[in-house]
Motif scaffolding. Structure first.
Motif, PDB file in Angstrom:
ATOM      1  N   UNK A  48     -14.523  36.979  -2.661  1.00 19.12           N
ATOM      2  CA  UNK A  48     -15.738  36.403  -3.242  1.00 19.12           C
ATOM      3  C   UNK A  48     -16.545  35.709  -2.148  1.00 19.12           C
ATOM      4  N   UNK A  49     -15.876  34.923  -1.305  1.00 20.40           N
ATOM      5  CA  UNK A  49     -16.557  34.233  -0.197  1.00 20.40           C
ATOM      6  C   UNK A  49     -17.170  35.236   0.783  1.00 20.40           C
ATOM      7  N   UNK A  50     -16.457  36.321   1.063  1.00 16.36           N
ATOM      8  CA  UNK A  50     -16.948  37.340   1.991  1.00 16.36           C
ATOM      9  C   UNK A  50     -18.221  37.991   1.456  1.00 16.36           C
ATOM     10  N   UNK A  51     -18.213  38.355   0.179  1.00 14.23           N
ATOM     11  CA  UNK A  51     -19.401  38.974  -0.426  1.00 14.23           C
ATOM     12  C   UNK A  51     -20.567  37.986  -0.417  1.00 14.23           C
ATOM     13  N   UNK A  52     -20.322  36.772  -0.834  1.00 17.54           N
ATOM     14  CA  UNK A  52     -21.386  35.757  -0.874  1.00 17.54           C
ATOM     15  C   UNK A  52     -21.896  35.418   0.535  1.00 17.54           C
ATOM     16  N   UNK A  53     -21.010  35.460   1.523  1.00 18.98           N
ATOM     17  CA  UNK A  53     -21.390  35.128   2.894  1.00 18.98           C
ATOM     18  C   UNK A  53     -22.060  36.263   3.649  1.00 18.98           C
ATOM     19  N   UNK A  54     -22.131  37.429   3.052  1.00 20.17           N
ATOM     20  CA  UNK A  54     -22.768  38.589   3.690  1.00 20.17           C
ATOM     21  C   UNK A  54     -23.779  39.216   2.739  1.00 20.17           C
ATOM     22  N   UNK A  55     -24.618  38.364   2.145  1.00 25.56           N
ATOM     23  CA  UNK A  55     -25.531  38.861   1.122  1.00 25.56           C
ATOM     24  C   UNK A  55     -26.583  39.830   1.646  1.00 25.56           C
ATOM     25  N   UNK A  56     -26.723  39.922   2.972  1.00 27.10           N
ATOM     26  CA  UNK A  56     -27.661  40.906   3.519  1.00 27.10           C
ATOM     27  C   UNK A  56     -27.103  42.331   3.474  1.00 27.10           C
ATOM     28  N   UNK A  57     -25.777  42.478   3.308  1.00 30.44           N
ATOM     29  CA  UNK A  57     -25.163  43.814   3.249  1.00 30.44           C
ATOM     30  C   UNK A  57     -24.277  43.967   2.012  1.00 30.44           C
ATOM     31  N   UNK A  58     -24.511  43.099   1.019  1.00 29.71           N
ATOM     32  CA  UNK A  58     -23.715  43.140  -0.208  1.00 29.71           C
ATOM     33  C   UNK A  58     -24.640  43.091  -1.413  1.00 29.71           C
ATOM     34  N   UNK A  59     -24.182  43.687  -2.492  1.00 32.65           N
ATOM     35  CA  UNK A  59     -24.886  43.643  -3.777  1.00 32.65           C
ATOM     36  C   UNK A  59     -23.859  43.350  -4.850  1.00 32.65           C
ATOM     37  N   UNK A  60     -24.293  42.675  -5.904  1.00 35.13           N
ATOM     38  CA  UNK A  60     -23.385  42.422  -7.017  1.00 35.13           C
ATOM     39  C   UNK A  60     -24.184  42.113  -8.268  1.00 35.13           C
ATOM     40  N   UNK A  61     -23.520  42.267  -9.395  1.00 35.51           N
ATOM     41  CA  UNK A  61     -24.118  41.927 -10.680  1.00 35.51           C
ATOM     42  C   UNK A  61     -23.849  40.450 -10.964  1.00 35.51           C
ATOM     43  N   UNK A  62     -24.017  40.063 -12.217  1.00 32.61           N
ATOM     44  CA  UNK A  62     -23.916  38.645 -12.586  1.00 32.61           C
ATOM     45  C   UNK A  62     -22.531  38.209 -13.038  1.00 32.61           C
ATOM     46  N   UNK A  63     -21.583  39.107 -13.077  1.00 29.67           N
ATOM     47  CA  UNK A  63     -20.246  38.734 -13.509  1.00 29.67           C
ATOM     48  C   UNK A  63     -20.026  39.032 -14.975  1.00 29.67           C
ATOM     49  N   UNK A  64     -18.802  38.806 -15.406  1.00 35.20           N
ATOM     50  CA  UNK A  64     -18.406  39.070 -16.793  1.00 35.20           C
ATOM     51  C   UNK A  64     -17.863  37.798 -17.425  1.00 35.20           C
ATOM     52  N   UNK A  65     -18.236  37.589 -18.673  1.00 35.94           N
ATOM     53  CA  UNK A  65     -17.656  36.468 -19.397  1.00 35.94           C
ATOM     54  C   UNK A  65     -16.349  36.914 -20.047  1.00 35.94           C
ATOM     55  N   UNK A  66     -15.653  35.967 -20.637  1.00 39.22           N
ATOM     56  CA  UNK A  66     -14.342  36.246 -21.232  1.00 39.22           C
ATOM     57  C   UNK A  66     -14.426  37.305 -22.334  1.00 39.22           C
ATOM     58  N   UNK A  67     -15.500  37.291 -23.108  1.00 37.68           N
ATOM     59  CA  UNK A  67     -15.648  38.260 -24.199  1.00 37.68           C
ATOM     60  C   UNK A  67     -15.794  39.685 -23.654  1.00 37.68           C
TER      61      UNK A  67
END
Length: 164
Positions: free
Chosen positions: A12-31
């Motif tokens: 998670x830290x790696x993805x967040x720390x390399x936002x120029x070469x990473x993409x992600x959605x908003x995550x999933x809730x418990x449901x």
């Protein structure tokens, strides 16, 4: 040695720390996670669940993970790991206790084997190819999702940065 869940935290830290070469959605809730697990008939291992909670689906430096997500066009249908796992089971006879998390780029699927649970609740990472039934003959690139994904992504980021 780092635990699978610690490896997921580092991912998670790696993805967040390399936002120029990473993409992600908003995550999933418990449901959404509960619905995905219900649709698949298996629970996600803790390290995979952690990254799905954070991102839903993601890619970094060319490494793409299916995750779990929805789109406006597809409505409530769960995409990513859920759709690909169900398709592989129905179309290619993949065992239903495998969870697809990636494509290997050579026609195989990177899967988590929920029939082999370790003491941390983690599943080994295998490469499944259509027609392969013997799990002993499947390539095993990782003992758990978190460690596998972190190592793969660290290598990809290093290669990307060194080539740029």
């Amino acid at each position: 040695m780092m635990s699978a869940i610690e490896a997921s935290e580092r991912l998670v830290e790696l993805v967040r720390g390399n936002d120029d070469i990473a993409n992600h959605a908003d995550g999933c809730d418990a449901a959404m996670i509960a619905a995905a697990e219900h649709d698949l008939g298996v629970t996600f291992p803790p390290s995979y669940r952690r990254v799905i909670e954070e991102f839903g689906t993601w890619d970094i430096a060319g490494e793409e993970f299916l995750g779990v997500y929805q789109t406006p066009a597809m409505g409530q249908k769960l995409l990513g790991s859920v759709a690909e796992t169900l398709d592989a089971c129905s179309q290619y006879g993949m065992p239903s206790d495998l969870i697809v998390v990636m494509f290997d780029g050579m026609g195989g699927l990177i899967v988590l084997d929920s029939s082999q649970v370790d003491s941390e609740g983690e599943y080994p990472v295998l490469v499944w190819n259509p027609g392969v039934a013997d799990r002993q003959s499947m390539e095993r690139p990782g003992d758990d999702f978190g460690s596998f994904a972190l190592a793969l992504c660290q290598r990809a980021v290093t290669r990307w940065r060194e080539s740029g």
